[in-house]
Design an enzyme around this catalytic site. Structure first.
Site, PDB file in Angstrom:
ATOM      1  CB  CYS A  23      37.766  31.009  43.100  1.00  0.00           C
ATOM      2  SG  CYS A  23      39.543  32.221  43.385  1.00  0.00           S
ATOM      3  CB  CYS A  63      40.655  30.622  41.746  1.00  0.00           C
ATOM      4  SG  CYS A  63      41.136  30.694  42.728  1.00  0.00           S
ATOM      5  CG  ASP A  64      38.547  29.274  39.003  1.00  0.00           C
ATOM      6  OD1 ASP A  64      39.697  27.905  39.486  1.00  0.00           O
ATOM      7  OD2 ASP A  64      37.144  28.401  39.715  1.00  0.00           O
TER       8      ASP A  64
END
Ligand code: NAP
Length: 543
Positions: free
Chosen positions: A366, A369-370
């Site tokens: 992701c 997200c990261d």
């Protein structure tokens, strides 16, 4: 984006903002108790985040008098008294609770802040009965650290779980919510290279968002729990239709079923919107040339909520076919006339040695997200489809040094995405497979094999983003006895009926083209079939 399309999305977003504001007034405007926050900042450290935290809290305090904020410099004696060292830090009613937030509550994290204020202002957690029973078993102190990021749609669910625990047992449970963008040093120290991650007393107990009861069980047992069996006396609800899955297919089915007059509920164990919630950019959803995946999901969820009840963070554990069908979740039981499996797909694993070991320690699925953790660092993206190229463009935008690796000699992503990638002169390694991911505490290098030349080489990287497509999520279908196709998708007829009367399928779990608009179309079609079948059950005619 064309002007009219911009206007239509703008109107939808404005409508949402107005509704969100009204809801906020309803929640925070009527709190019976004050919700107090101490904010500590040091202008020499993380000033953009300090400013953001100040702005958010000042607005809330101005509009809602029950939100009481006190601001201190990190040099103030209050900082010594409460042992605050990071800037910015928020303490939540420190006289009563041990909850601190290292970072600014912005982006996705604003949701967490609002829920925290609500919990303080109403002095209630909203924990389920089962969670309360698990919490009763905790008799010794626990210190929780939850790593989050403002761009991660999964994070609020896990942060709220931890807040619930800290508020339910303030004598035993302390909590730190740690924003990895503001505190990259702490993220590095714990090897937390994906979010959310939860540590209890320095031990990793969960990666990714968990349903509430699983979080509480993991906290109680001090290790990650994957299965939670609900108590048999769980509450029971009667409905016409239970929709399993809150992605585009499930949300659209919820709207169409309710419009037909069915009492429908949507149960989603993970994040609403499914894969779309973490897609950086969605293109050509009719009416909208380009939109962030999360923004599109928010509009869809808001729309579905006008018609159906949604149970987020709730997992369907069992379906017992019959008349009625019994659906058991980790919170309650539904007696229902029909079930729609809109369980979507989960990201595909590479299967290379090292992938599982370094998952969350440099291997990620992701970029939304990261990605921010890899700003200024070098990463490999694996895949040749729209996801791989979209994620590459997303990471390039936040200053990540990207190399794409694809097993064939040309990408299969849409032409204009490929052109955008080429325009940025991104290195692409064609005919290349990832043989191994290596490292120590985190990813350090990958071993690559050129399938044409047979040449092997090692590339030093800080992270590996895997974007090689999705596999259908059929574990529940298999458990119930729903037949699958040879490719592993749910077998269904042209009206979305499966082999079990009353159980239907819609969306990516059925196979075919994987596009949001198609999943939504299948969801609406299945809902209309279910409506007709419940008036005139085909399975009764067949007897
Ligand atoms: P996809 O189209 O199935 O592409 C997967 C890619 O990964 C392919 O290039 C495939 O290689 C490669 N791959 C598969 N298994 C592999 C393995 N074990 N090792 C190495 N490589 C492997 O999946 P996707 O890119 O996730 O897209 C899914 C759907 O979502 C598509 O319909 C896409 O159009 C849509 N989508 C749209 C957008 C957008 O509108 N911007 C963004 C994201 C996704 P081969 O080429 O050899 O098969």
């Amino acid at each position: 984006m064309a002007r009219r399309e911009e206007e239509s999305l703008g109107t939808a977003e404005r409508g949402m903002e107005e509704k969100a504001e009204a809801r906020l007034r309803e929640i925070l405007g009527k709190m019976p108790y004050p919700a107090s926050i101490l904010l500590f900042t040091d202008e020499k450290r993380n000033e953009p985040f300090n400013r953001a935290a100040r702005e958010v809290l000042r607005v809330l305090q101005r509009v809602f008098p029950r939100v009481q904020v006190k601001e201190y410099d990190l040099g103030h004696e209050q900082a010594r008294e409460w042992k605050v060292q990071n800037s910015p830090t928020l303490l939540f009613d420190p006289e009563h609770y041990k909850i601190r937030w290292l970072g600014a509550p912005i982006g996705e994290e604003t949701k967490t802040l609002i829920i925290a204020l609500q919990m303080l202002g109403y002095r209630s957690t909203g924990l389920s009965d089962d969670s309360r029973k698990i919490m009763q078993k905790i008799t010794s102190p626990r210190h929780i650290k939850v790593f989050v990021s403002p761009t991660c749609p999964y994070c609020p669910q896990q942060a709220v779980n931890a807040l619930n625990a800290a508020l339910a047992k303030p004598d035993l449970i302390s909590l730190e919510i740690i924003d990895i963008q503001v505190n990259p040093d702490l993220a590095r120290k714990y090897g937390a290279q994906s979010v959310p991650q939860v540590f209890v007393d320095e031990k990793l107990i969960a990666r990714g968002a968990q349903p509430e009861e699983l979080f509480m069980s993991s906290l109680e047992k001090m290790e990650e729990q994957r299965i939670y069996i609900p108590e048999s006396d769980a509450s029971e609800l009667e409905t016409d239709l239970v929709i399993v899955g809150g992605g585009p297919a499930g949300l659209t089915a919820g709207i169409y079923a309710a419009r037909s007059g069915l009492n429908a509920v949507i149960v989603e164990k993970g994040v609403l919107g499914g894969q779309v919630a973490t897609t950086p950019v969605v293109e050509n959803y009719p009416g909208i040339t380009q939109v962030g995946g999360k923004a599109l999901v928010d509009v869809m969820v808001e729309h579905a909520l006008q018609y159906s009840r949604i149970f987020p963070g709730e997992e369907v554990m069992e379906i017992q076919p019959g008349d009625p069908i019994l659906v058991v979740t980790n919170r309650r039981r539904f007696k229902t006339k029909a079930v729609l499996l809109a369980t979507g797909a989960r990201y595909r694993n590479l299967g290379a040695p090292g992938e599982a070991r370094f998952s969350g320690r440099g291997v990620s699925y992701c970029s939304t997200c990261d990605g921010p953790l890899f700003s200024g660092k070098k990463v490999l993206i694996v895949g040749g489809g729209d996801s791989a190229v979209t994620e590459a463009l997303n990471l390039l935008n936040i200053d990540v040094d990207v190399t794409l690796v694809h097993r064939r000699e040309r990408l299969r992503a849409q032409e204009h995405l490929v052109k955008s990638l080429e325009a940025k002169k991104t290195p692409i390694l064609f005919n290349t497979e990832v043989q191994e991911i290596r490292g120590d505490q985190q990813v350090r290098e990958v071993v690559l094999l050129n399938s044409k030349t047979g040449e092997k080489k090692t590339l030093r990287v800080d992270g590996v983003f895997v974007a090689i497509g999705y596999d259908p999520e059929v574990s529940l279908a298999k458990k119930v006895g729903v037949e699958l196709t040879p490719d592993g998708y749910i077998k269904h007829d042209s009206r979305h009926r499966t082999n079990i009367p009353g159980i239907y399928a819609a969306g990516d779990v059925e196979g075919g083209y994987k596009q949001i608009v198609i999943a939504a179309g299948k969801g609406s079609e299945a809902a209309l079939t279910i409506f007709e079948d419940l008036i005139n059950p085909y399975w009764k005619k067949a007897v």
